[in-house]
Design a protein around this motif. Structure first.
Motif, PDB file in Angstrom:
ATOM      1  N   THR B 130      24.147  -8.534  -0.061  1.00  6.17           N
ATOM      2  CA  THR B 130      24.496  -9.486   0.992  1.00  6.17           C
ATOM      3  C   THR B 130      25.992  -9.772   0.897  1.00  6.17           C
ATOM      4  OG1 THR B 130      22.335 -10.522   0.780  1.00  6.17           O
ATOM      5  CG2 THR B 130      24.036 -11.774   1.953  1.00  6.17           C
ATOM      6  N   HIS B 131      26.694  -9.553   1.997  1.00  2.00           N
ATOM      7  CA  HIS B 131      28.104  -9.940   2.081  1.00  2.00           C
ATOM      8  C   HIS B 131      28.214 -11.138   3.016  1.00  2.00           C
ATOM      9  CE1 HIS B 131      28.737  -5.721   0.812  1.00  2.00           C
ATOM     10  NE2 HIS B 131      29.971  -6.044   0.476  1.00  2.00           N
ATOM     11  N   GLN B 132      28.876 -12.202   2.579  1.00  3.55           N
ATOM     12  CA  GLN B 132      29.235 -13.293   3.504  1.00  3.55           C
ATOM     13  C   GLN B 132      30.736 -13.197   3.743  1.00  3.55           C
ATOM     14  OE1 GLN B 132      27.994 -17.286   2.674  1.00  3.55           O
ATOM     15  NE2 GLN B 132      25.919 -16.655   2.099  1.00  3.55           N
ATOM     16  N   LEU B 133      31.091 -13.060   5.005  1.00  2.00           N
ATOM     17  CA  LEU B 133      32.489 -12.783   5.360  1.00  2.00           C
ATOM     18  C   LEU B 133      33.021 -13.876   6.260  1.00  2.00           C
ATOM     19  CD1 LEU B 133      31.769  -9.056   6.142  1.00  2.00           C
ATOM     20  CD2 LEU B 133      33.116  -9.873   4.205  1.00  2.00           C
ATOM     21  N   ARG B 134      34.283 -14.197   6.017  1.00  3.22           N
ATOM     22  CA  ARG B 134      34.949 -15.252   6.792  1.00  3.22           C
ATOM     23  C   ARG B 134      36.266 -14.696   7.327  1.00  3.22           C
ATOM     24  NH1 ARG B 134      36.192 -19.794   2.872  1.00  3.22           N
ATOM     25  NH2 ARG B 134      33.947 -20.104   2.912  1.00  3.22           N
ATOM     26  N   ARG B 135      36.617 -15.096   8.549  1.00  2.00           N
ATOM     27  CA  ARG B 135      37.878 -14.627   9.121  1.00  2.00           C
ATOM     28  C   ARG B 135      39.005 -15.573   8.689  1.00  2.00           C
ATOM     29  NH1 ARG B 135      38.178 -10.449  12.534  1.00  2.00           N
ATOM     30  NH2 ARG B 135      36.091 -10.356  13.428  1.00  2.00           N
TER      31      ARG B 135
END
Lengths: 423, 163
Positions: B130-135
């Motif tokens: 699981t990757h949680q990505l934020r801009r």
């Protein structure tokens, strides 16, 4: 030449392979020696199985291997802990594949034979096929001797032999040292185990766990990166105060505490309310002076022969797999009643031990390189003489020496030789 | 729903992150992370395993993640010296968006590792990530990476490379 080449079936002469100051390389590579060890050390001898806190309620169980043997450690109806061979009495099927769980009965998937948690054979489907099957004769095979000290459960498959307390001897004090740091005196192994595969003979692990010589070399990356409690063993040889100690019966210790300059060095330093609460709880029980001594000294760093490693704030198990493979298990040693403190012990366990940690991967890769090197047929001998020039016997009769000395290795091998040659 | 553009950006991020890890490009890999990073490899396949009470193989915050990278950069992290030769395949990618705008990607991987530090051995690592990505400043950054190995609870060889 005292050679490992023997006729098939010939008995190994352990006295010739284990000398006081050197050991023969075949001890790490000969499958016949491994087979002898499984019989003499891991079947007949006292072997650590698990901790009572892992199975708090009746019916709770864990499965382990003692040597190659699959066993179930289960808490029975009366609260007693039993160790059973994990195998149906009918056709030998392994009964319980799960690593841990809670059971009311153990049922064999093959033909439905069922056992209760005290090992009694409850049911045999279609009993008409037996003229007279006495179920009382076909309960689960139990280790004839199971005994525990402060919740550490040991088993032996020999019906007779020295009691556990005699095997542990003075080393009970090492277990006490770790447990007494718990404000309630109880430890809890509830975080689960990490298992780290090692491509080396199992004896490399107890030797390395009690080796104070390798730290500044094997773990150089860590010393270059962060400050840690072992820092003072990478300095000048004469300035190092930590010692190694032989407790008898193969139990061996590294004592870092003579080098500690303040409390909680074994815990990465003391600060914050988590530590203050812990100290207050210890002081209420022990008074300030004894509490201070405990938090200065820290938990034990010691090997309880053959397979239990008291790894300071961790508990570890050495599991032999075959002559060139073993597994190092570990779990953080939680102390009852201090959950926030345990939270830090958990993070310390992940930093120190296991396949992704900052210490053990280096130990185990060097162990694997040892195993590769030991395949060479010459030279035949490994040196074990370091520190013979300066080790001394203390007032309690224990051999003590500089932390980088092989007093621990010699103690381990001396006991090994005794076990492997006794009648 | 995630826009095609966001989906494509996530896929490209996953491939780039995988390649930097495979090629032991430590500094570039570390630069992908946010300051509140969590790098988590549980020691169990139980989805309810709580990292505050159950042991993990890795449960790094930013500080420990930096230590992990520094160790590898000393040249003395012997369990990765020389570095394993690795290639991983990423597939079965599913991307969702959180209400706060974070993008969450689930993906499967197979990683072939040739561990060359003692005797050369091929290790296979398989799991779901699981990757949680934020801009941040227009670029996707990694806030959480959770890797659940199918054999998380089994005896594992050294895992000191970047998984």
């Amino acid at each position: 030449m005292s050679t490992p080449d023997r006729e098939p079936g010939a008995r190994v002469d352990y006295k010739a392979l284990v000398e006081d100051d050197r050991i023969h390389a075949s001890l790490y590579t000969d499958p016949r020696i491994f087979a002898d060890e499984m019989e003499r050390i891991f079947h007949r001898g006292w072997v650590f199985v698990g901790h009572a806190s892992e199975i708090p309620r009746a019916g709770d169980y864990v499965t382990r291997r003692l040597g190659a043997q699959p066993v179930i450690m289960v808490r029975g109806r009366e609260g007693q802990v039993s160790v059973f061979v994990n195998r149906c009495r009918h056709r030998g099927t392994m009964l319980c594949p799960a690593e841990r769980g809670h059971a009311r009965t153990f049922a064999c998937p093959y033909h439905g034979w069922t056992y209760d948690i005290d090992g009694a054979l409850l049911g045999v489907p279609y009993p008409g096929g037996y003229a007279a099957l006495d179920r009382s004769e076909y309960g689960l095979e139990a280790a004839p001797r199971v005994s525990s000290y402060r919740g550490f459960v040991f088993a032996s498959f020999a019906a007779t032999g020295i009691p556990l307390l005699e095997h542990l001897g003075a080393a009970t004090r090492l277990i006490d040292r770790s447990c007494d740091l718990s404000p309630t005196g109880e430890i809890e192994l509830t975080a689960g185990w990490v298992k780290h595969r090692c491509a080396a003979n199992w004896k490399v692990l107890p030797e390395n766990d009690s080796d104070g010589y390798h730290l500044g070399f094997v773990h150089l990356a860590l010393f270059k990166t962060v400050r840690m409690q072992y820092q003072r063993v990478v300095g000048d040889e004469k300035a190092i105060k930590a010692v190694v100690r032989d407790w008898g019966h193969g139990h061996i210790e590294i004592d870092w505490s003579p080098g500690y300059q303040g409390p909680f060095e074994w815990f990465g330093g003391a600060s914050g309310p988590v530590v203050a609460d812990f100290v207050a709880a210890l002081e209420r029980r022990d008074g300030p002076e004894l509490a201070r001594r405990r938090i200065m000294q820290g938990p034990a760093h010691a090997l309880i022969f053959p397979n239990l490693f008291l790894g300071e704030t961790n508990i570890a198990i050495v599991e032999p797999v075959d002559v060139e493979e073993c597994v190092h298990w570990h779990t953080p040693m939680f102390w009852a009643g201090v959950p926030q403190f345990n939270g830090r012990l958990l993070r310390m366990a992940e930093a120190g031990m296991g396949p992704a940690s900052f210490l053990m991967p280096e130990d185990l890769i060097v162990a694997a390189r040892n195993q590769q090197g030991l395949r060479a047929r010459t030279p035949e001998w490994l040196l074990l003489s370091r520190g013979l020039n300066r080790e001394y016997v203390d007032e309690q009769g224990r051999a003590v020496s500089h932390v980088t000395d092989e007093t621990t290795n010699r103690a381990l091998w001396r006991h090994y030789r005794a076990v492997m040659t006794e009648a | 729903m995630v826009s095609d553009q966001d989906h494509q950006a996530v896929v490209e991020f996953l491939y780039r992150e995988a390649r930097l890890a495979d090629e032991a490009r430590y500094a570039e890999w570390l630069a992908l992370w946010t300051d509140d990073a969590v790098y988590w490899v549980p020691a169990s396949t139980d989805p309810a395993a709580d990292p505050e009470t159950r042991i993990s193989h890795i449960y790094d915050n930013r500080n420990r993640l930096e230590t992990r990278i520094k160790l590898l950069q000393t040249g003395h992290r012997y369990s990765q010296e020389p570095a394993s030769l690795m290639r991983r395949l990423i597939s079965n990618i599913e991307v969702t968006a959180e209400p706060d705008g974070e993008l969450v990607a689930g993906s499967n991987f197979i990683l072939a590792e040739l561990a060359v530090q003692a005797r050369s051995e091929m290790h296979w690592w398989v799991g779901r990530t699981t990757h949680q990505l934020r801009r941040l400043d227009g670029a996707l950054r990694l806030r959480l990476k959770k890797v659940v190995l199918i054999n998380a609870a089994e005896p594992l060889p050294n895992l000191s490379f970047l998984i």
